[in-house]
Design a protein around this motif. Structure first.
Motif, PDB file in Angstrom:
ATOM      1  N   GLN A   1     -36.339  -6.502 -18.384  1.00 35.32           N
ATOM      2  CA  GLN A   1     -35.572  -5.596 -17.547  1.00 35.32           C
ATOM      3  C   GLN A   1     -36.525  -4.583 -16.923  1.00 35.32           C
ATOM      4  N   THR A   2     -37.443  -5.046 -16.083  1.00 34.61           N
ATOM      5  CA  THR A   2     -38.447  -4.175 -15.505  1.00 34.61           C
ATOM      6  C   THR A   2     -38.738  -4.615 -14.084  1.00 34.61           C
ATOM      7  N   THR A   3     -39.350  -3.723 -13.308  1.00 30.29           N
ATOM      8  CA  THR A   3     -39.736  -4.083 -11.947  1.00 30.29           C
ATOM      9  C   THR A   3     -41.039  -4.861 -11.929  1.00 30.29           C
TER      10      THR A   3
ATOM     11  N   GLU B   1     -41.073   2.613 -14.284  1.00 25.24           N
ATOM     12  CA  GLU B   1     -39.866   3.005 -15.007  1.00 25.24           C
ATOM     13  C   GLU B   1     -40.154   3.522 -16.407  1.00 25.24           C
ATOM     14  N   GLU B   2     -41.335   3.229 -16.940  1.00 28.52           N
ATOM     15  CA  GLU B   2     -41.694   3.715 -18.275  1.00 28.52           C
ATOM     16  C   GLU B   2     -41.987   5.208 -18.295  1.00 28.52           C
TER      17      GLU B   2
ATOM     18  N   PRO C   1     -49.643  -1.842 -14.469  1.00 27.70           N
ATOM     19  CA  PRO C   1     -49.256  -2.604 -15.661  1.00 27.70           C
ATOM     20  C   PRO C   1     -50.360  -3.516 -16.194  1.00 27.70           C
TER      21      PRO C   1
ATOM     22  N   SER D   1     -36.594  -6.718 -23.806  1.00 28.18           N
ATOM     23  CA  SER D   1     -36.504  -5.432 -23.122  1.00 28.18           C
ATOM     24  C   SER D   1     -37.433  -5.387 -21.924  1.00 28.18           C
ATOM     25  N   THR D   2     -38.649  -5.995 -22.029  1.00 33.36           N
ATOM     26  CA  THR D   2     -39.570  -5.949 -20.918  1.00 33.36           C
ATOM     27  C   THR D   2     -39.122  -6.823 -19.757  1.00 33.36           C
TER      28      THR D   2
ATOM     29  N   CYS E   1     -36.637   4.689  -8.928  1.00 33.85           N
ATOM     30  CA  CYS E   1     -37.592   5.351  -9.825  1.00 33.85           C
ATOM     31  C   CYS E   1     -38.529   6.262  -9.044  1.00 33.85           C
TER      32      CYS E   1
ATOM     33  N   CYS F   1     -49.039   1.278 -17.601  1.00 30.47           N
ATOM     34  CA  CYS F   1     -47.582   1.316 -17.756  1.00 30.47           C
ATOM     35  C   CYS F   1     -46.926   0.945 -16.437  1.00 30.47           C
ATOM     36  N   SER F   2     -45.632   0.739 -16.488  1.00 31.93           N
ATOM     37  CA  SER F   2     -44.855   0.513 -15.272  1.00 31.93           C
ATOM     38  C   SER F   2     -44.245   1.836 -14.827  1.00 31.93           C
TER      39      SER F   2
ATOM     40  N   THR G   1     -34.522  -0.991  -7.765  1.00 36.05           N
ATOM     41  CA  THR G   1     -34.829  -0.176  -8.944  1.00 36.05           C
ATOM     42  C   THR G   1     -36.139   0.579  -8.757  1.00 36.05           C
TER      43      THR G   1
END
Length: 370
Positions: free
Chosen positions: A90-92, A207-208, A177, A87-88, A238, A204-205, A234
């Motif tokens: 899929q992050t910026t 998108e979180e 992050p 899942s991570t 955001c 955190c990022s 993305t």
């Protein structure tokens, strides 16, 4: 692939435990069979006279069950780890960038060290942010001009830009992050009780926090960040989501030119050592034209693009008409159609002010798009 091998290994262990229990049971089966053909009185007499027989089988059965459940729990923990890692992805956030800045986290507040150019950049970027935000308010407190505004500082690092904005009266939320960056930022702001109340940090990022902070902030700051993200499209989406209607997005970054490669990477990193080697990746640099295209396609109207130039000998930044190296951009979120009118009136009032009042920064050159 690795997750599949882990699952196969644990299933093999579990089946092995169960087979072992079955083999032991088969070895002792004659005694169990004799019990089965005996009368109830004989079974009761056997259990009373030889209680250790029952205890032996009970212990063996519990051990077998315990090992089976332990194997299942381990499989569950590895499955959760594999799911989290997937899942991570899929992050910026770029994991390689995180490692790079993790190694430098304790050096943020050394004004003579590797982050000296960012300390000096505050002389340009803080007034740039302040003056453009003040266009949206009719009155402000002279000592705290950004009082009442909520600002999100994305990729805040050790808080080099977060703290000056807090001193101007804004409520600032800094995110990064890298855990060590946030620890450094929290430790530094604790020395000032006023900043301690105005500034909040979180590991955190972007998108979180999109869902919990949607249309929350008057401004989003991404200073020296977009050249480090894994997915720029993305990231911009955001930024737009967390902005209030007519909220401002401020970006400072590096242009993607041959000159920026020669000076920003070859000279600054490999020759002069102004920044550590590997800090930047030229392929991630973005031109003002491409950035403007991404911003406009995501409902953000570009207001200003201004070139920035760093003098490594004096250690100071200057505004410049040329954007071939560093540049700053200011964009405004378009008005959401289903919102009421008052916010739109404020936005229109902003564009009607004379151009001379757009910024009090000497030397700023940018074409305003109306």
């Amino acid at each position: 692939m690795g997750g599949g091998r882990l699952l196969s290994s644990f299933w093999g262990r579990s089946l092995g435990v169960l087979r072992a229990g079955c083999r032991v049971g088969q070895a002792q089966r004659p005694r169990l069979t004799s019990w089965a053909v005996c009368s109830n009185s004989q079974l009761i007499w056997t259990l009373q006279s030889k209680p250790w027989v029952f205890d032996e089988y009970r212990t063996m059965w519990f051990k077998s069950c315990r090992m089976t459940f332990l194997s299942l729990n381990r499989m569950k923990s590895y499955w959760q780890l594999w799911t989290r890692l997937y899942s991570t992805s899929q992050t910026t956030v770029d994991s390689n960038e995180v490692k790079t800045f993790l190694a430098m986290a304790h050096k943020w507040w050394d004004e003579e060290g590797m982050f000296a150019p960012l300390h000096s950049m505050n002389d340009l970027r803080v007034p740039f942010i302040r003056d453009n935000l003040l266009k949206t308010v009719a009155n402000h407190h002279p000592g705290k001009p950004l009082s009442g505004m909520k600002i999100l500082d994305v990729g805040c690092g050790g808080g080099l830009l977060t703290e000056p904005l807090g001193r101007l009266g804004a409520s600032v939320f800094g995110i990064d992050p890298v855990d060590e960056n946030i620890k450094t930022a929290q430790h530094h702001k604790a020395f000032d009780p006023v900043l301690d109340k105005r500034i909040e940090y979180r590991v955190c990022s972007l998108e979180e926090i999109v869902e919990e902070t949607e249309e929350t902030f008057d401004a989003v700051i991404a200073s020296e960040v977009v050249e480090h993200v894994a997915d720029l499209e993305t990231f911009i989406q955001c930024c737009r989501q967390v902005l209030k209607p007519t909220g401002s997005l401020f970006i400072t970054t590096i242009n993607k030119t041959q000159l920026s490669y020669a000076l920003g990477i070859v000279f600054a990193e490999q020759i002069a050592g102004i920044v550590p080697k590997g800090t930047h990746t030229w392929e991630k640099f973005v031109s003002p034209e491409k950035l403007e295209s991404i911003l406009e396609s995501n409902g953000l109207s570009v207001q200003t693009v201004a070139g920035m130039l760093y003098n490594p000998f004096s250690g100071y930044w200057h505004w410049n008409e040329n954007t071939s190296l560093n540049y700053a951009a200011h964009a405004v979120k378009s008005m959401v159609p289903d919102h009421s009118g008052p916010a739109e009136v404020v936005f229109k009032g902003e564009t009607e002010e004379p151009q001379a009042e757009v910024s009090t920064i000497p030397g700023v050159h940018g074409e305003l798009k109306k």
